[in-house]
Each structure stands twice: as structure tokens, then as C-alpha cells.
Design a protein around this motif. Structure first.
Motif, PDB file in Angstrom:
ATOM      1  N   THR A  10       0.934  -1.114  -0.013  1.00  0.00           N
ATOM      2  CA  THR A  10       0.015   0.047   0.061  1.00  0.00           C
ATOM      3  C   THR A  10       0.616   1.232  -0.007  1.00  0.00           C
TER       4      THR A  10
ATOM      5  N   VAL B  13      -4.876   8.574   2.184  1.00  0.00           N
ATOM      6  CA  VAL B  13      -4.642   7.640   1.118  1.00  0.00           C
ATOM      7  C   VAL B  13      -4.057   6.430   1.622  1.00  0.00           C
TER       8      VAL B  13
ATOM      9  N   GLU C 107      -3.956   3.221  -0.414  1.00  0.00           N
ATOM     10  CA  GLU C 107      -4.123   2.505  -1.520  1.00  0.00           C
ATOM     11  C   GLU C 107      -3.363   1.020  -1.765  1.00  0.00           C
TER      12      GLU C 107
ATOM     13  N   ILE D 108      -1.645   3.717 -10.312  1.00  0.00           N
ATOM     14  CA  ILE D 108      -2.705   4.324  -9.610  1.00  0.00           C
ATOM     15  C   ILE D 108      -3.495   5.600 -10.312  1.00  0.00           C
TER      16      ILE D 108
ATOM     17  N   LYS E 149      -6.965   4.874 -10.902  1.00  0.00           N
ATOM     18  CA  LYS E 149      -7.768   5.518 -10.189  1.00  0.00           C
ATOM     19  C   LYS E 149      -8.085   6.985 -10.246  1.00  0.00           C
TER      20      LYS E 149
ATOM     21  N   SER F 143     -11.095   9.883  -5.917  1.00  0.00           N
ATOM     22  CA  SER F 143     -10.809   8.690  -6.755  1.00  0.00           C
ATOM     23  C   SER F 143     -11.796   8.193  -7.656  1.00  0.00           C
TER      24      SER F 143
END
Length: 367
Positions: A188, A199, A201, A281, A285, A306
Motif C-alpha cells: 500500500t 490515502v 491504496e 494508480i 484511479k 478517486s
């Protein structure tokens, strides 16, 4: 605005590109002129990133608004120390950066706070080697970067040489032995602002297994082979770690494994990753971790948004250390490839980073 970036490899090139696109004047430094960041920066300076005094002197002459680096634990230590001395913006203090850098200290912190309990021991010589009896296990230098010196050991017969090798690669001549965590690897990228995790992710980490132990093939988003329950547990582990360390503002990269006993933390670093996951990402996203990192560093509020564009993967083009690069053998003709880039030009020798299988480029594809 003016920035001094420590390092010039492909990871640093990503942040240099972002800053240049946003009208920053960018200076970069390294112990030799090597890597794409040299030519991308407005000026390259021949200064070793681990020489704190030299970097401080360079910063005093340049007068940057920020000193920064991504993908490098060594660089982040210098970034933090020099920024503290010069009163420049920085995320964590040197004490917390050192905690992340020293694997045995970080493992002890995780165990004592019941965040991620994993059996381990540290050694500075071979005298206590017989105390370890759990196999397979992982042996690594206590303070190395990435996968350097990391070895999977299947039996006691292999342990001595693995520990000797790890000690030799450690700046503090210390090795750490940890129980082997078997399961699906994931990681992450985390942004903490004003004590809040804004965040967190998660992405799946594709690895070779025992053939090239610890080395990634690529990354996928969203995570597909780890249960939603495990992801929620892992999310809570990150929140607890941030709270226990009283982290106000930070950018973190945390590697984990979903084991039969639940998620376990392998390592954490106080920086963006070195695998270009920011681009994965952004593709999947719609937001840019580089932007968030710089805004956070400058104390500007992050408004996190996002979207979900589907399932994407980032795969590495890789070659053995010392091989001669030829781009044509990696050209990917698939229509779904959304981005690709290479780190070498035809005829160049692939330089040692992990000493086994090196990244020579990467591509992003919609699965």
C-alpha cells in the motif's frame, strides 16, 4: 519554486518530471552522472547522496524550497537530516526514519505493539546461530535497501552462509532472521496529512517466488487474490502504526503478505515506492501520488478524489544483470497497453541494482 532531488534513477526521474511540468526549477545530484534524471533536471551536481555534509553545502548554495527523493531509503535519510538542519519542509523526524530503516527495530516495534507479530532474531556474528530453528526463514541485512542481500533459507545447513552474506552487506554489520511469511504479497502507498490517513491504496504484488526470491514481476490494482476482510485488517494495521508513531504528515510504502494467520507486514519505507506504482494508480484511479506528496510536503491540503477505471496491471521488462539491452525484444504490441517506457538504449549494458534480474522498463495494461 526550486527543488533539490537526491538521486537520478528512474524513480527520481518521475518526480523530476512532475516538478518540471509544474514550473519548478529542479536540481539533482548523485555520486556519478548516471540515470535519466541527470538530463531531465535543470542542473546536475556531482554530489554523493549519502554525504550529508556535501548535500548540506550544495543546498546552501542552491537555496531550494524543498529537498526531496522517492524510491530510495538512503536518500530519504539524507533528505531528512539536511532538511532538519536547514529548516526546510520534511515529513518525519530522523528518529522515525531510522526506525523504518533498521529492520530489527521496526520488527520489534510491530511485535511489541501487536500490529504484526512475526518471529525474528538479530545477529552481529555467528555465535547464536543455533538458537534459530524455524525453517524456511528469510535472512537479510538489518539496514539494506529493497531486496539487496535478502535470501530465503530452507534449512539449517544454508543458514550460516546466508547470515555471513547479510552481515557483510549491512552498514551496521547486523543481520536479521525472520520466519518466512507464505501467502499472497500486496502493498500500500499511504499519505498521512494532519495525523489522518487520507490515502491507503492497496495493490497486489506479483512475485517470482523462490526462483528470484523477493523480486517483483509487477503490480496489480485492485488487489484480486486477497480477501476483502484481509484488506480491511491490513487497513487497520496501517492506521494503528500511524497512530502509535504519532505521525502527523508522511508518505509511506508498506509491503505485506496475506498469510493463513492474516495479513503481516514485511517492511515499510518513509517514501514513495520505486516501482512506478503512482502511474498504475493514476491510470486506474485517476489521482497522482506525486502531486499529493509535494502538496503534503508544502503543507497544502489534499482533496482526495478517486475514480474506478477498471482492473490494471503494471509489468516489468527485466533482464539479467550485465546483459546487453535491445529494445525490440520487449516491444509490446497489445492494443490494451496504455503506457510503456524503457530505462536503457540499445547496446547498453544492464547495470547491477539487485544483482540478479534487473528492471529495464515497464508497461501498464488493462486486464
Amino acid at each position: 519554486m526550486k527543488a533539490l532531488i537526491l538521486g537520478t534513477n528512474a524513480g527520481q526521474a518521475d518526480i523530476i518530471n512532475y516538478l518540471k511540468q509544474n514550473q519548478w526549477e529542479v536540481h539533482a545530484c548523485g555520486y556519478r552522472r548516471e540515470g535519466p534524471g541527470c538530463d531531465l533536471a535543470d542542473k546536475f551536481h556531482l554530489v554523493n547522496i549519502i554525504d550529508v555534509a556535501a548535500v548540506e553545502a550544495l543546498a546552501l548554495s542552491i537555496q531550494p524550497d524543498i529537498i526531496y527523493s522517492v524510491s530510495s531509503d538512503l536518500a530519504i535519510k539524507t533528505v531528512t537530516t539536511v532538511s532538519e538542519k536547514l529548516g526546510l519542509p520534511h515529513f518525519l523526524n530522523s528518529e522515525i526514519v531510522d526506525l523504518f530503516d533498521h529492520k530489527e527495530s521496526f520488527r520489534r516495534f510491530l511485535n511489541e505493539n501487536k500490529i504484526s507479530d512475526v518471529r525474528f532474531m538479530t545477529l552481529s556474528d555467528l555465535s547464536n546461530l543455533k538458537e534459530w530453528s524455524t525453517f524456511p526463514c528469510v535472512v537479510k541485512p538489518s539496514d539494506s535497501q529493497g531486496q539487496r542481500g535478502v535470501v530465503l533459507v530452507d534449512s539449517a545447513a544454508q543458514l550460516k552462509n546466508a547470515v555471513k552474506n547479510a552481515i557483510s552487506k549491512s552498514n551496521t554489520n547486523t543481520a536479521i532472521i525472520e520466519e518466512y511469511l507464505e501467502g499472497i504479497e500486496f502493498s500500500t502507498n499511504v499519505i498521512v496529512q494532519d495525523y489522518k490517513v487520507v490515502v491507503n491504496e492497496f495493490s497486489e504484488r506479483y512475485v517470482y517466488g523462490k526462483s528470484y526470491f523477493g523480486l517483483p514481476k509487477g503490480h496489480g490494482l485492485p488487489v484480486r487474490r486477497v480477501s476483502d476482510r484481509d484488506i480491511e485488517v491490513a487497513r487497520g494495521m496501517v492506521e494503528t502504526m500511524v497512530r502509535k508513531l504519532a505521525i502527523k504528515d508522511a508518505v509511506l510504502y508498506i509491503q505485506m503478505v496475506a498469510t493463513k494467520r492474516g495479513p503481516k507486514i514485511i517492511e515499510a519505507a518513509p517514501r514513495l515506492d520505486g516501482c512506478h506504482i503512482w502511474r498504475l494508480i493514476k491510470t486506474a484511479k485517476g489521482y497522482d501520488l506525486r502531486e499529493y506528496a509535494i502538496k503534503n510536503l508544502l503543507g497544502k491540503k489534499i482533496e482526495h478524489h478517486s475514480i474506478d477505471r477498471g482492473t490494471y496491471s503494471l509489468y516489468f521488462y527485466q533482464q539479467p544483470t550485465g546483459a546487453i539491452f535491445e529494445e525490440k525484444q520487449y516491444r509490446n504490441s497489445q492494443a490494451l497497453v496504455e503506457y510503456q517506457e524503457f530505462r536503457y538504449h540499445d547496446g547498453e549494458k544492464v547495470l547491477p541494482i539487485n544483482g540478479q534480474l534487473e528492471v529495464v522498463g515497464y508497461y501498464i495494461i488493462k486486464e
